[in-house]
Structures are given as C-alpha cells and as structure tokens.
Motif scaffolding. Structure first.
Motif, PDB file in Angstrom:
ATOM      1  N   GLN A   1       0.819  -1.213   0.000  1.00 24.10           N
ATOM      2  CA  GLN A   1       0.000   0.000   0.000  1.00 24.10           C
ATOM      3  C   GLN A   1       0.857   1.270   0.000  1.00 24.10           C
ATOM      4  OE1 GLN A   1      -3.350  -0.199  -0.440  1.00 24.10           O
ATOM      5  NE2 GLN A   1      -2.936  -2.406  -0.609  1.00 24.10           N
ATOM      6  N   SER A   2       1.685   1.387  -1.039  1.00 22.69           N
ATOM      7  CA  SER A   2       2.631   2.507  -1.130  1.00 22.69           C
ATOM      8  C   SER A   2       2.056   3.710  -1.862  1.00 22.69           C
ATOM      9  CB  SER A   2       3.904   2.047  -1.852  1.00 22.69           C
ATOM     10  OG  SER A   2       3.593   1.614  -3.171  1.00 22.69           O
ATOM     11  N   SER A   3       0.729   3.775  -1.978  1.00 25.81           N
ATOM     12  CA  SER A   3       0.112   4.851  -2.763  1.00 25.81           C
ATOM     13  C   SER A   3       0.401   6.239  -2.189  1.00 25.81           C
ATOM     14  CB  SER A   3      -1.407   4.630  -2.846  1.00 25.81           C
ATOM     15  OG  SER A   3      -1.962   4.556  -1.543  1.00 25.81           O
TER      16      SER A   3
ATOM     17  N   GLY B   1       0.634  -3.518  -3.859  1.00 28.67           N
ATOM     18  CA  GLY B   1       1.458  -2.316  -3.877  1.00 28.67           C
ATOM     19  C   GLY B   1       0.686  -1.029  -3.854  1.00 28.67           C
ATOM     20  N   GLY B   2      -0.637  -1.108  -3.966  1.00 25.28           N
ATOM     21  CA  GLY B   2      -1.455   0.095  -3.861  1.00 25.28           C
ATOM     22  C   GLY B   2      -1.422   0.972  -5.100  1.00 25.28           C
ATOM     23  N   LEU B   3      -1.194   0.390  -6.280  1.00 27.19           N
ATOM     24  CA  LEU B   3      -1.265   1.169  -7.511  1.00 27.19           C
ATOM     25  C   LEU B   3      -2.720   1.507  -7.821  1.00 27.19           C
ATOM     26  CD1 LEU B   3       1.403  -0.778  -9.616  1.00 27.19           C
ATOM     27  CD2 LEU B   3       1.698   1.365  -8.368  1.00 27.19           C
ATOM     28  N   LYS B   4      -2.965   2.380  -8.791  1.00 33.09           N
ATOM     29  CA  LYS B   4      -4.306   2.899  -9.050  1.00 33.09           C
ATOM     30  C   LYS B   4      -5.309   1.763  -9.258  1.00 33.09           C
ATOM     31  CE  LYS B   4      -3.443   7.524 -10.781  1.00 33.09           C
ATOM     32  NZ  LYS B   4      -3.647   8.478 -11.901  1.00 33.09           N
ATOM     33  N   PRO B   5      -6.339   1.687  -8.439  1.00 33.90           N
ATOM     34  CA  PRO B   5      -7.267   0.543  -8.468  1.00 33.90           C
ATOM     35  C   PRO B   5      -8.370   0.667  -9.503  1.00 33.90           C
ATOM     36  CG  PRO B   5      -7.847   2.006  -6.678  1.00 33.90           C
ATOM     37  CD  PRO B   5      -6.640   2.616  -7.346  1.00 33.90           C
TER      38      PRO B   5
ATOM     39  N   ASN C   1      -6.230   1.430 -15.681  1.00 36.46           N
ATOM     40  CA  ASN C   1      -4.817   1.534 -15.292  1.00 36.46           C
ATOM     41  C   ASN C   1      -4.172   0.151 -15.169  1.00 36.46           C
ATOM     42  OD1 ASN C   1      -6.126   4.159 -13.606  1.00 36.46           O
ATOM     43  ND2 ASN C   1      -4.250   4.547 -14.754  1.00 36.46           N
ATOM     44  N   PHE C   2      -4.917  -0.793 -14.594  1.00 40.25           N
ATOM     45  CA  PHE C   2      -4.377  -2.148 -14.429  1.00 40.25           C
ATOM     46  C   PHE C   2      -4.092  -2.792 -15.782  1.00 40.25           C
ATOM     47  CE2 PHE C   2      -5.299  -6.706 -14.426  1.00 40.25           C
ATOM     48  CZ  PHE C   2      -4.304  -7.162 -13.581  1.00 40.25           C
ATOM     49  N   LEU C   3      -5.050  -2.714 -16.703  1.00 40.60           N
ATOM     50  CA  LEU C   3      -4.881  -3.343 -18.011  1.00 40.60           C
ATOM     51  C   LEU C   3      -3.764  -2.687 -18.812  1.00 40.60           C
ATOM     52  CD1 LEU C   3      -8.621  -3.934 -19.014  1.00 40.60           C
ATOM     53  CD2 LEU C   3      -6.951  -5.628 -18.225  1.00 40.60           C
ATOM     54  N   GLU C   4      -3.637  -1.365 -18.677  1.00 43.55           N
ATOM     55  CA  GLU C   4      -2.565  -0.675 -19.387  1.00 43.55           C
ATOM     56  C   GLU C   4      -1.202  -1.088 -18.841  1.00 43.55           C
ATOM     57  OE1 GLU C   4      -1.112   3.876 -20.533  1.00 43.55           O
ATOM     58  OE2 GLU C   4      -3.062   3.548 -19.562  1.00 43.55           O
ATOM     59  N   THR C   5      -1.106  -1.197 -17.518  1.00 42.77           N
ATOM     60  CA  THR C   5       0.149  -1.652 -16.904  1.00 42.77           C
ATOM     61  C   THR C   5       0.486  -3.069 -17.352  1.00 42.77           C
ATOM     62  OG1 THR C   5      -0.257  -0.294 -14.945  1.00 42.77           O
ATOM     63  CG2 THR C   5       1.337  -2.087 -14.716  1.00 42.77           C
ATOM     64  N   LEU C   6      -0.522  -3.938 -17.369  1.00 41.93           N
ATOM     65  CA  LEU C   6      -0.311  -5.325 -17.782  1.00 41.93           C
ATOM     66  C   LEU C   6       0.116  -5.393 -19.244  1.00 41.93           C
ATOM     67  CD1 LEU C   6      -0.474  -8.351 -17.178  1.00 41.93           C
ATOM     68  CD2 LEU C   6      -2.912  -8.265 -17.774  1.00 41.93           C
ATOM     69  N   PHE C   7      -0.510  -4.607 -20.113  1.00 46.41           N
ATOM     70  CA  PHE C   7      -0.166  -4.604 -21.535  1.00 46.41           C
ATOM     71  C   PHE C   7       1.287  -4.177 -21.742  1.00 46.41           C
ATOM     72  CE2 PHE C   7       0.422  -1.857 -25.275  1.00 46.41           C
ATOM     73  CZ  PHE C   7       0.225  -2.798 -26.291  1.00 46.41           C
TER      74      PHE C   7
ATOM     75  N   LEU D   1       5.237   2.512 -18.181  1.00 43.61           N
ATOM     76  CA  LEU D   1       4.656   2.129 -16.897  1.00 43.61           C
ATOM     77  C   LEU D   1       4.301   3.378 -16.076  1.00 43.61           C
ATOM     78  CD1 LEU D   1       6.888  -0.917 -15.889  1.00 43.61           C
ATOM     79  CD2 LEU D   1       4.460  -0.962 -16.490  1.00 43.61           C
ATOM     80  N   LEU D   2       5.166   4.376 -16.116  1.00 38.58           N
ATOM     81  CA  LEU D   2       4.836   5.644 -15.436  1.00 38.58           C
ATOM     82  C   LEU D   2       3.587   6.258 -16.036  1.00 38.58           C
ATOM     83  CD1 LEU D   2       8.361   7.327 -15.009  1.00 38.58           C
ATOM     84  CD2 LEU D   2       6.930   6.324 -13.207  1.00 38.58           C
ATOM     85  N   GLU D   3       3.491   6.243 -17.349  1.00 39.67           N
ATOM     86  CA  GLU D   3       2.336   6.858 -18.023  1.00 39.67           C
ATOM     87  C   GLU D   3       1.053   6.056 -17.789  1.00 39.67           C
ATOM     88  OE1 GLU D   3       3.593   7.156 -22.049  1.00 39.67           O
ATOM     89  OE2 GLU D   3       4.910   8.872 -21.705  1.00 39.67           O
ATOM     90  N   SER D   4       1.209   4.748 -17.467  1.00 42.62           N
ATOM     91  CA  SER D   4       0.015   3.951 -17.174  1.00 42.62           C
ATOM     92  C   SER D   4      -0.587   4.307 -15.814  1.00 42.62           C
ATOM     93  CB  SER D   4       0.359   2.454 -17.200  1.00 42.62           C
ATOM     94  OG  SER D   4       1.143   2.098 -16.067  1.00 42.62           O
ATOM     95  N   GLN D   5       0.188   4.959 -14.946  1.00 50.01           N
ATOM     96  CA  GLN D   5      -0.278   5.303 -13.605  1.00 50.01           C
ATOM     97  C   GLN D   5      -0.505   6.799 -13.399  1.00 50.01           C
ATOM     98  OE1 GLN D   5      -0.946   3.073 -10.908  1.00 50.01           O
ATOM     99  NE2 GLN D   5      -0.900   1.685 -12.666  1.00 50.01           N
ATOM    100  N   PHE D   6       0.255   7.611 -14.116  1.00 49.23           N
ATOM    101  CA  PHE D   6       0.208   9.053 -13.842  1.00 49.23           C
ATOM    102  C   PHE D   6      -0.042   9.852 -15.116  1.00 49.23           C
ATOM    103  CE2 PHE D   6       3.583   7.209 -11.022  1.00 49.23           C
ATOM    104  CZ  PHE D   6       2.807   7.147  -9.872  1.00 49.23           C
TER     105      PHE D   6
END
Length: 621
Positions: free
Chosen positions: A396-398, A475-479, A483-489, A557-562
């Motif tokens: 939970q590092s959000s 890890g507390g990334l954007k729920p 965002n999850f699918l973009e990170t996975l892709f 990966l940064l762009e998938s979250q922010f």
C-alpha cells in the motif's frame, strides 16, 4: 552354402517380424560414386621463438584420395582405427561436410543437392533425441513431418508403428527417451529409435555412423540384419563400424579399410582376407577378420615388430595402389554407363508437407517436449515468491510517490532479465537437433521458428500476468481496470521484447556462457540508462536510452499510472504536479506512441535477427 546365404536362411527361419511394406522397396535407386576424395583442414600450431609464442597455420590432410562405388542393393562398411577418417568420409558422402572437398562425389551421376536430402537418411553416432517424448511420439512426429502428403495422417502413424515393431521397440514404445539426468530407455533402444527415424522416410541412400556402438552382440546383429534387408530392397547403405563380429563382417557386400586417411582395401567383404593373404599378410591364428584388418590398419602384423608399424602401413598403401587403385577407377568409370534411368530431380519434392502442417506438428511436439520445463514448479515458485515479497515490501505505497515509482522500475528490471535469460537458452540447447533436422530437409526454418516462438508464449505471458495481479493490488497502484490493463499490456509487451533479445543473442552466439554474459552486460546498460538510477546522464552516453528496452518500458509504466496534471503531497500544506517531480520529469509523461512504436520495432527486429542467425545452421548442408 556361402556365409551370406547362411545368414539369409537363418533370418528367414527365425521368428523376427516381417519387414514393413514401407521399407521393402526403395522409391528410386541411387548409385553412389566417389573418386579421389581429398579433404584438408587448416590447424593452428604454436611456435616458440626468442620473441615469444607465435601462431603458425598448418594444413593437415584428413582424406587422401579415396575412390569407390556403391550400387543399389549393396551395403558398404568403412573400417579403420580411431582417427583414420571414417566419419569424415561418411559425412562428406552424406553431403554434410563443410569446407572444400577435393575429388568427385556423385549420386546417379549428379552432385548432392537440396532435393536429394529428401531421399537420404543419415544416422549420427550420437543419438539426438528429445528426452521427454516417448518412443512412439518421437517416431510419429518424425513420420508426420517427413512422410509425403500422399499418405494420410493415419497411414503415417501406422508406418511409425510398423517401424517400432520391426526394430523391436514394442516393449518400450510408451517409455520416454530420457537423458543424462532422466531415466529412460536403454542406449541400444535409443540407437534403434534414431535408425527408425531414418527408416521412416524410405530412403534410397542411407548413411550410418557407428550404428552398433555400445550395443550388445545380439542387438547389433538385429540392427545390421535390418540394414541388410534395407539394402536388399534396392537401397544403398553406407556405414562406419569400428569392430564388428565375424558374422556381421560377412554380411557386408563391400568393405573399405582406412588408415590415417589412406585406403588400404576396397572390395567385397568376403574377399578381404584373400586379398591380404595374396600380398603376404595372413593371421597367425584363426581370428575375427575385422580384428585382423584393424591390426593391419594400425601397422601391426604377425611377423613385424611394433617399431615397424610405419613400414607396414606404407607397404599396404603401396600394395593398394599397385593392385586395386587402377582396377577400382576402371570400375567406377564403367558404372557411369549403367546408372539408373530417370535421375531428374523432378521426382524429388523440396518439402514433404506444407508450411501449415510443419508449423502445427512442430508446435505440438514443442508443447509436449517443453511442458515439463515451462510449467516447472521451480519456475512458478520463483515468480510467486518474488511477487509476494515485492507486494509486502511495497505494501500500500500509494501515499509515497517515490516508492510507487520504484515499484514500476522494479517491474521493468525484473521482467527484463527473467525472460531474457529464459530465451537465451532456447537455441543453443537445440542446436544439435536443428542441425540434424535441417540437414535432412525435414521442415522450413520459418515453420520451426514460428512454432518455437508461439509455443513459448503461454508461459511467457502467464507468469508476468500472475506477478502483476499479485503486486499491483498489494502495492497500492491505481485501483481502476483501465490503469491495471494498461500496466499489464506494457509489461507483457516488454517481456516479449526481452524474450526476442534473448533469442537473438542465443542464436548469434550459440554459447551459453558467452551469451549469458553478453545479455547481462546489455540489460544492465539498459537499466542504468533508463532514467531511474542516474538523473544527470552525460550527453555523450545519453544515447543508450534510445535503444534501451528498460527506458521505454519504465516510461510507459509511469504513463500507465500518472498523468502530467496529477498531483501529489509535496509538503504538509501544498500539492505539486507529478509531471514536475524530478524522477518523473527526467523520463517524461509524453510521447507514449513513440515509446510503443519503439518497443514494437524491437519486438520484430530482435526476432528477425534471431531468424537470420539461425539460417546458418544447416543452411549449407
């Protein structure tokens, strides 16, 4: 009754299974002729002088003018001590020897060609087989790839079953081949499987390197009897054999005796003892003819001392030139006028099966062979342990931007190395198999390459997916699903690119230690230049990031979250734009399309490099 007739009578009186129809008749006869075959190699020799050690190139002659002819229906055995040139000559005759070969080798009066591969079987001394496949699976997959489309799938499977019966493999048909660290069938059974793979294609020309090596006398007798039956069906059979028993020796239609690359005898097996007796060499006691011939090839004679071995060899070479050489050349020239009709290559198809069939069979075979490796508990356990450990470390590092950035960078690092090292081992481990199967014209390289790449995808994509599922939420990334699918892709795309680089390095270097070291250096360079460790990279070396897999993966990966407009708590009473955060600003949150295009270009480029690197394996054969 002659020895050969006695052997034939004994075989027909025994209860051995009848020879399958597919190996009773040759598709077309092939007469093999070789005249004055010479082969030289260049060796490096160190020379010590006052100035130090220097390297001197020397030319060594391996084959020294070998001449002979083998007709359909004949079985030629090449005898000689170790280092006499037997295997080199066999490899040259089989069209699998690289380098310049002097003299002439012809097949029905024509040089060896790619279409001739379809009509030639070659059994190597070392059995190259997949360890996890059963005997039946090994022969069935070979039949599906090498038998023509004029036969149905069911008929090809039936032919494989017939060969299993003929070679006495019924008892172990459902046993795996095995390997150095895996119990499987015996050495003799492995040899019979290797011979069975070549028997399946009904070759008119069959080469075997030490087919009885390591076998007991009964098994050796059965294998040579089978080869004799193949020759009787109109085939041309050529083999090297080290020390056959007397009953095997008299089954050979022709014998070639070599010593240090020189021919000492070429002619009928039954006439060898009479020839050497006529020039003054007879055994002092009754002995196996092959033992006596090997003694002569080593320069050992009953009436000579060990010091006179060189003189004995020279005398035998001179006797061959005086008594046999001219007569043999006349026989070879005469055979040119009696070659089998219709030697056109039109009767030899380039490929037995279509590209789609090759791809399908190779994919099935690959999945069966590698399922134990791909779905190994060790590999799965490794990913699960690292995944849960990472989730706990970044729990939970959000609320901590730097920690989240560190987690995303760890994604790019771990999943850069892991698939890279998995893929590096792919082609070096299969080099012998690729060489063997490509040299026989079994399939197109493109079909193998695509089947190998597609077959590896399931586990290559499943493991990182499981890893992301575990660490993303812990890890507390954007729920959010987006965002999850973009990170996975992004991560899966990075895995495929890293895998491609591993395939390319393995195919180019073909040495596991060197390829692993090179891969480590390259990937570490990519990580160091990706923008996480060093934020002020000197301009003269900053270009590395433009070819770095890690840089583009980390950026995406940064762009998938922010987003540049997102904010974070930069002080107790103030918020700041994430796009202005130093670690993020250096990499940037723009040019997403360019990063994706760069990774896709690498995805294709690395595989193209791997493919062309593989083309040199078996391409010249």
């Amino acid at each position: 009754m002659t020895d050969m007739e006695a052997q034939t009578t004994n075989r027909h009186q025994s209860q051995e299974p009848e020879v399958p129809a597919i190996i009773k008749k040759a598709n077309r006869p092939v007469t093999l002729k070789f005249e004055d075959v010479v082969y030289k190699i260049k060796t490096q020799k160190g020379v010590f002088e006052s100035t130090g050690k220097k390297s001197k190139t020397e030319e060594k002659m391996i084959l020294k003018g070998i001449t002979g002819v083998v007709s359909p229906g004949e079985m030629l055995a090449m005898l000689g001590p170790s280092g006499s040139g037997k295997t080199t000559l066999l490899t040259a005759l089989g069209g699998q020897l690289n380098g310049h070969i002097g003299g002439t080798i012809s097949y029905n009066g024509e040089p060896f060609s790619s279409p001739m591969k379809r009509n030639t079987g070659f059994v190597t001394q070392d059995d190259v087989l997949y360890p996890h496949l059963t005997v039946t699976e090994t022969l069935v997959f070979t039949a599906l790839l090498r038998l023509p489309n004029s036969l149905t799938k069911e008929e090809k499977v039936m032919h494989a079953e017939e060969v299993i019966t003929q070679l006495g493999l019924t008892r172990c048909k459902n046993s795996i081949i095995g390997g150095p660290f895996m119990r499987g069938i015996s050495g003799g059974e492995r040899k019979r499987v290797s011979i069975g793979q070549e028997m399946l294609i009904n070759p008119s020309l069959l080469f075997l390197d030490e087919p009885t090596s390591g076998l007991d006398s009964t098994t050796a007798q059965r294998i040579v009897s089978t080869l004799w039956e193949l020759a009787e069906g109109g085939r041309t059979v050529v083999m090297t054999i080290h020390q056959p028993s007397s009953r095997l020796f008299y089954m050979f239609h022709k014998v070639l005796l070599l010593s240090d690359g020189n021919p000492l005898y070429f002619g009928k097996g039954a006439g060898a003892m009479d020839y050497f007796s006529s020039i003054g060499y007879t055994p002092s006691v009754a002995m196996n003819p092959s033992d006596f011939l090997l003694d002569l090839a080593n320069g050992v004679s009953s009436d000579e001392n060990e010091e006179d071995r060189v003189a004995v060899k020279q005398a035998l070479i001179s006797a061959y030139k005086s008594n046999l050489a001219d007569k043999l050349k006349s026989e070879v020239n005469e055979m040119s006028n009696h070659l089998p009709d219709g030697t056109s290559h039109k009767q030899f198809g380039r490929w037995c099966t279509t590209w789609g069939q090759q791809f399908s069979v190779l994919l099935q075979r690959g999945l069966k062979e590698r399922k134990h490796e791909s779905f190994s508990g060790l590999k799965i356990g490794q990913v699960l342990v690292v995944g849960f450990l990472s989730g706990l470390l970044w729990w939970q590092s959000s609320a901590h931007l730097q920690d989240q950035i560190g987690l995303l960078f760890f994604y790019s690092g771990f999943w850069g190395f892991f698939p890279l090292f998995q893929a590096i081992f792919t082609f070096p481990q299969e080099r012998l198999m690729i060489t063997k199967e490509r040299s026989s014209g079994m399939y197109r390289l493109s079909a193998y390459f695509m089947a190998r790449s597609v077959g590896d995808l399931p586990m290559e994509l499943v493991l990182p997916t499981i890893f992301v599922i575990i660490t993303y939420w812990m890890g507390g990334l954007k729920p959010s699903a987006g965002n999850f699918l973009e990170t996975l892709f992004v991560l899966l795309l990075s895995v495929m690119v890293s895998q491609g680089m591993g395939l390319a390095l393995g195919a180019m270097v073909m040495n596991l230690k060197s390829a692993t070291t090179l891969g480590s250096v390259i990937m570490l360079s990519f990580l160091l230049a990706s923008g996480f460790y060093v934020q002020h990279v000197p301009a003269f070396i900053a270009w590395i990031k433009y070819i770095s897999i890690s840089h583009y993966t980390y950026k995406l990966l940064l762009e998938s979250q922010f987003k540049p407009s997102d904010t974070y708590q930069c002080s107790p009473n103030a918020t700041c734009l994430i796009g202005e955060y130093p670690a993020v600003k250096l990499v940037g949150l723009d040019q997403k399309v360019i990063s994706i295009v760069a990774l896709f270009l690498m995805l294709v480029g690395f595989r193209v490099i791997a493919y062309f690197a593989l083309m040199r394996i078996g391409a010249s054969r």
